[in-house]
Design a protein around this motif. Structure first.
Motif, PDB file in Angstrom:
ATOM      1  N   TYR A  55       0.839  -1.209   0.000  1.00  0.00           N
ATOM      2  CA  TYR A  55       0.000   0.000   0.000  1.00  0.00           C
ATOM      3  C   TYR A  55       0.864   1.246   0.000  1.00  0.00           C
ATOM      4  O   TYR A  55       1.904   1.300   0.670  1.00  0.00           O
ATOM      5  CB  TYR A  55      -0.887   0.036   1.247  1.00  0.00           C
ATOM      6  CG  TYR A  55      -2.009  -0.972   1.255  1.00  0.00           C
ATOM      7  CD1 TYR A  55      -3.260  -0.649   0.742  1.00  0.00           C
ATOM      8  CD2 TYR A  55      -1.807  -2.243   1.792  1.00  0.00           C
ATOM      9  CE1 TYR A  55      -4.295  -1.576   0.754  1.00  0.00           C
ATOM     10  CE2 TYR A  55      -2.835  -3.173   1.808  1.00  0.00           C
ATOM     11  CZ  TYR A  55      -4.075  -2.834   1.292  1.00  0.00           C
ATOM     12  OH  TYR A  55      -5.094  -3.755   1.302  1.00  0.00           O
ATOM     13  N   GLN A  56       0.405   2.251  -0.735  1.00  0.00           N
ATOM     14  CA  GLN A  56       1.001   3.584  -0.676  1.00  0.00           C
ATOM     15  C   GLN A  56      -0.066   4.561  -0.190  1.00  0.00           C
ATOM     16  O   GLN A  56      -1.169   4.594  -0.733  1.00  0.00           O
ATOM     17  CB  GLN A  56       1.533   4.032  -2.041  1.00  0.00           C
ATOM     18  CG  GLN A  56       2.925   3.521  -2.340  1.00  0.00           C
ATOM     19  CD  GLN A  56       3.540   4.178  -3.571  1.00  0.00           C
ATOM     20  OE1 GLN A  56       2.855   4.831  -4.346  1.00  0.00           O
ATOM     21  NE2 GLN A  56       4.841   4.004  -3.732  1.00  0.00           N
ATOM     22  N   VAL A  57       0.286   5.319   0.839  1.00  0.00           N
ATOM     23  CA  VAL A  57      -0.648   6.295   1.394  1.00  0.00           C
ATOM     24  C   VAL A  57      -0.005   7.671   1.320  1.00  0.00           C
ATOM     25  O   VAL A  57       1.108   7.875   1.824  1.00  0.00           O
ATOM     26  CB  VAL A  57      -1.000   5.971   2.865  1.00  0.00           C
ATOM     27  CG1 VAL A  57      -2.080   6.922   3.377  1.00  0.00           C
ATOM     28  CG2 VAL A  57      -1.447   4.514   3.010  1.00  0.00           C
ATOM     29  N   THR A  58      -0.684   8.598   0.668  1.00  0.00           N
ATOM     30  CA  THR A  58      -0.210   9.976   0.557  1.00  0.00           C
ATOM     31  C   THR A  58      -1.005  10.846   1.532  1.00  0.00           C
ATOM     32  O   THR A  58      -2.239  10.810   1.541  1.00  0.00           O
ATOM     33  CB  THR A  58      -0.370  10.501  -0.879  1.00  0.00           C
ATOM     34  OG1 THR A  58       0.361   9.643  -1.774  1.00  0.00           O
ATOM     35  CG2 THR A  58       0.162  11.925  -1.008  1.00  0.00           C
ATOM     36  N   LEU A  59      -0.287  11.606   2.343  1.00  0.00           N
ATOM     37  CA  LEU A  59      -0.935  12.422   3.371  1.00  0.00           C
ATOM     38  C   LEU A  59      -0.408  13.855   3.369  1.00  0.00           C
ATOM     39  O   LEU A  59       0.725  14.114   2.965  1.00  0.00           O
ATOM     40  CB  LEU A  59      -0.703  11.834   4.768  1.00  0.00           C
ATOM     41  CG  LEU A  59      -1.008  10.360   5.005  1.00  0.00           C
ATOM     42  CD1 LEU A  59       0.255   9.530   4.879  1.00  0.00           C
ATOM     43  CD2 LEU A  59      -1.626  10.150   6.386  1.00  0.00           C
ATOM     44  N   LYS A  60      -1.248  14.757   3.862  1.00  0.00           N
ATOM     45  CA  LYS A  60      -0.851  16.136   4.146  1.00  0.00           C
ATOM     46  C   LYS A  60      -1.289  16.451   5.561  1.00  0.00           C
ATOM     47  O   LYS A  60      -2.264  15.881   6.059  1.00  0.00           O
ATOM     48  CB  LYS A  60      -1.508  17.112   3.162  1.00  0.00           C
ATOM     49  CG  LYS A  60      -0.860  17.144   1.786  1.00  0.00           C
ATOM     50  CD  LYS A  60      -1.415  18.291   0.951  1.00  0.00           C
ATOM     51  CE  LYS A  60      -0.674  18.401  -0.375  1.00  0.00           C
ATOM     52  NZ  LYS A  60      -1.175  19.548  -1.187  1.00  0.00           N
ATOM     53  N   PHE A  90       3.778   0.811   2.594  1.00  0.00           N
ATOM     54  CA  PHE A  90       3.699  -0.271   3.579  1.00  0.00           C
ATOM     55  C   PHE A  90       3.657  -1.623   2.873  1.00  0.00           C
ATOM     56  O   PHE A  90       2.968  -1.788   1.869  1.00  0.00           O
ATOM     57  CB  PHE A  90       2.432  -0.136   4.425  1.00  0.00           C
ATOM     58  CG  PHE A  90       2.407   1.067   5.323  1.00  0.00           C
ATOM     59  CD1 PHE A  90       2.810   0.968   6.646  1.00  0.00           C
ATOM     60  CD2 PHE A  90       1.967   2.302   4.851  1.00  0.00           C
ATOM     61  CE1 PHE A  90       2.777   2.081   7.487  1.00  0.00           C
ATOM     62  CE2 PHE A  90       1.932   3.416   5.673  1.00  0.00           C
ATOM     63  CZ  PHE A  90       2.343   3.306   7.000  1.00  0.00           C
ATOM     64  N   VAL A  91       4.408  -2.581   3.422  1.00  0.00           N
ATOM     65  CA  VAL A  91       4.382  -3.953   2.914  1.00  0.00           C
ATOM     66  C   VAL A  91       4.011  -4.891   4.058  1.00  0.00           C
ATOM     67  O   VAL A  91       4.059  -4.511   5.228  1.00  0.00           O
ATOM     68  CB  VAL A  91       5.743  -4.365   2.306  1.00  0.00           C
ATOM     69  CG1 VAL A  91       6.059  -3.526   1.082  1.00  0.00           C
ATOM     70  CG2 VAL A  91       6.855  -4.251   3.348  1.00  0.00           C
ATOM     71  N   HIS A  92       3.657  -6.111   3.703  1.00  0.00           N
ATOM     72  CA  HIS A  92       3.298  -7.106   4.716  1.00  0.00           C
ATOM     73  C   HIS A  92       4.557  -7.676   5.372  1.00  0.00           C
ATOM     74  O   HIS A  92       5.512  -8.044   4.692  1.00  0.00           O
ATOM     75  CB  HIS A  92       2.481  -8.237   4.091  1.00  0.00           C
ATOM     76  CG  HIS A  92       1.113  -7.794   3.666  1.00  0.00           C
ATOM     77  ND1 HIS A  92       0.876  -7.187   2.443  1.00  0.00           N
ATOM     78  CD2 HIS A  92      -0.087  -7.868   4.312  1.00  0.00           C
ATOM     79  CE1 HIS A  92      -0.418  -6.906   2.340  1.00  0.00           C
ATOM     80  NE2 HIS A  92      -1.020  -7.309   3.458  1.00  0.00           N
ATOM     81  N   GLU A  93       4.535  -7.702   6.688  1.00  0.00           N
ATOM     82  CA  GLU A  93       5.606  -8.317   7.473  1.00  0.00           C
ATOM     83  C   GLU A  93       4.923  -9.261   8.458  1.00  0.00           C
ATOM     84  O   GLU A  93       4.385  -8.831   9.469  1.00  0.00           O
ATOM     85  CB  GLU A  93       6.418  -7.249   8.213  1.00  0.00           C
ATOM     86  CG  GLU A  93       7.600  -7.815   8.971  1.00  0.00           C
ATOM     87  CD  GLU A  93       8.429  -6.739   9.669  1.00  0.00           C
ATOM     88  OE1 GLU A  93       9.579  -7.057  10.033  1.00  0.00           O
ATOM     89  OE2 GLU A  93       7.935  -5.611   9.854  1.00  0.00           O
ATOM     90  N   ASP A  94       4.939 -10.537   8.115  1.00  0.00           N
ATOM     91  CA  ASP A  94       4.121 -11.520   8.832  1.00  0.00           C
ATOM     92  C   ASP A  94       2.658 -11.093   8.706  1.00  0.00           C
ATOM     93  O   ASP A  94       2.192 -10.838   7.615  1.00  0.00           O
ATOM     94  CB  ASP A  94       4.562 -11.653  10.294  1.00  0.00           C
ATOM     95  CG  ASP A  94       5.998 -12.179  10.396  1.00  0.00           C
ATOM     96  OD1 ASP A  94       6.376 -13.009   9.534  1.00  0.00           O
ATOM     97  OD2 ASP A  94       6.734 -11.746  11.283  1.00  0.00           O
ATOM     98  N   LYS A  95       1.955 -10.910   9.815  1.00  0.00           N
ATOM     99  CA  LYS A  95       0.526 -10.561   9.717  1.00  0.00           C
ATOM    100  C   LYS A  95       0.265  -9.050   9.701  1.00  0.00           C
ATOM    101  O   LYS A  95      -0.850  -8.623   9.440  1.00  0.00           O
ATOM    102  CB  LYS A  95      -0.254 -11.203  10.855  1.00  0.00           C
ATOM    103  CG  LYS A  95       0.006 -10.639  12.236  1.00  0.00           C
ATOM    104  CD  LYS A  95      -0.788 -11.383  13.300  1.00  0.00           C
ATOM    105  CE  LYS A  95      -2.289 -11.301  13.054  1.00  0.00           C
ATOM    106  NZ  LYS A  95      -3.075 -12.001  14.076  1.00  0.00           N
TER     107      LYS A  95
END
Length: 207
Positions: free
Chosen positions: A172-177, A194-199
């Motif tokens: 996932y890519q999240v763009t924020l201001k 963000f990537v998956h790391e275990d659960k």
């Protein structure tokens, strides 16, 4: 003309008294500073399966976010988009708020960072945005530092992402201001991957 013995004795006594006073004042100053109690941080809530912890010195806004995260992760089927959006906002609030940090090594948001990227993340943070954060171990700092106020999610994308010879097809890519309670000319937008790391989902790139 030689001084009388009584005068010499008086001068000696005065000198001894001065030395005693100086030593006493030095002792008081040193031990009054060293006896101050450093801030003690206690864990008040946890999401053990994911390794998330809430401390008693976290802001009220962060505590509300943590409770919302607990509800999201307590669902039988976790809504990953809601999950990643929540931790992205929590990361921004904790990482970019410097006013509640005790020193430049007290880096926020690290529990959301991927284990493979954590060392690099901490070093970079300490050498950039946290570089000039003064020590506040005893709560006496007067330095003005930023506090994140409002956070807005501009975009959330699910996409494949490659890292360390691994491909996460559902990263996932999240763009924020965001804004600050007082504008001190700090960064106010970012894209988090963000990537998956275990659960759990973990931050692998901050841009």
């Amino acid at each position: 003309m030689k001084l009388k013995k009584s005068v010499k004795r008086l001068i000696t006594i005065i000198m001894i008294l001065l030395v005693v006073v100086i030593l006493f004042l030095g002792y008081r100053i040193f031990f009054s500073g060293s006896s101050r109690k450093a801030k003690e941080v206690k864990i008040v809530s946890e999401i053990k399966e994911y390794g998330y912890q809430l401390n008693d010195n976290d802001s009220q806004e962060y505590k509300k976010m943590f409770e919302k995260l607990k509800k999201i992760l307590a669902e039988k089927e976790v809504d990953e988009e809601a999950y990643v959006q929540q931790i992205a906002q929590m990361f921004v609030l904790d990482f970019y708020t410097l006013s509640d940090k005790d020193a430049k090594t007290d880096i926020g948001g690290k529990m959301f960072v991927h284990s493979a990227a954590l060392s690099t993340f901490l070093t970079k943070a300490e050498n950039t945005i946290y570089k000039y954060v003064e020590n506040d171990l005893y709560g006496t700092r007067e330095q003005e530092l930023p506090t994140v106020d409002q956070i807005e999610i501009e975009k959330t994308e699910e996409l494949p992402y490659s890292y360390q010879d691994t491909v996460d097809e559902n990263a996932y890519q999240v763009t924020l201001k965001w804004t600050y309670k007082k504008d001190l000319d700090y960064q106010d937008e970012a894209t988090l991957t963000f990537v998956h790391e275990d659960k759990k989902l973990s931050l692998i790139v901050l841009e």
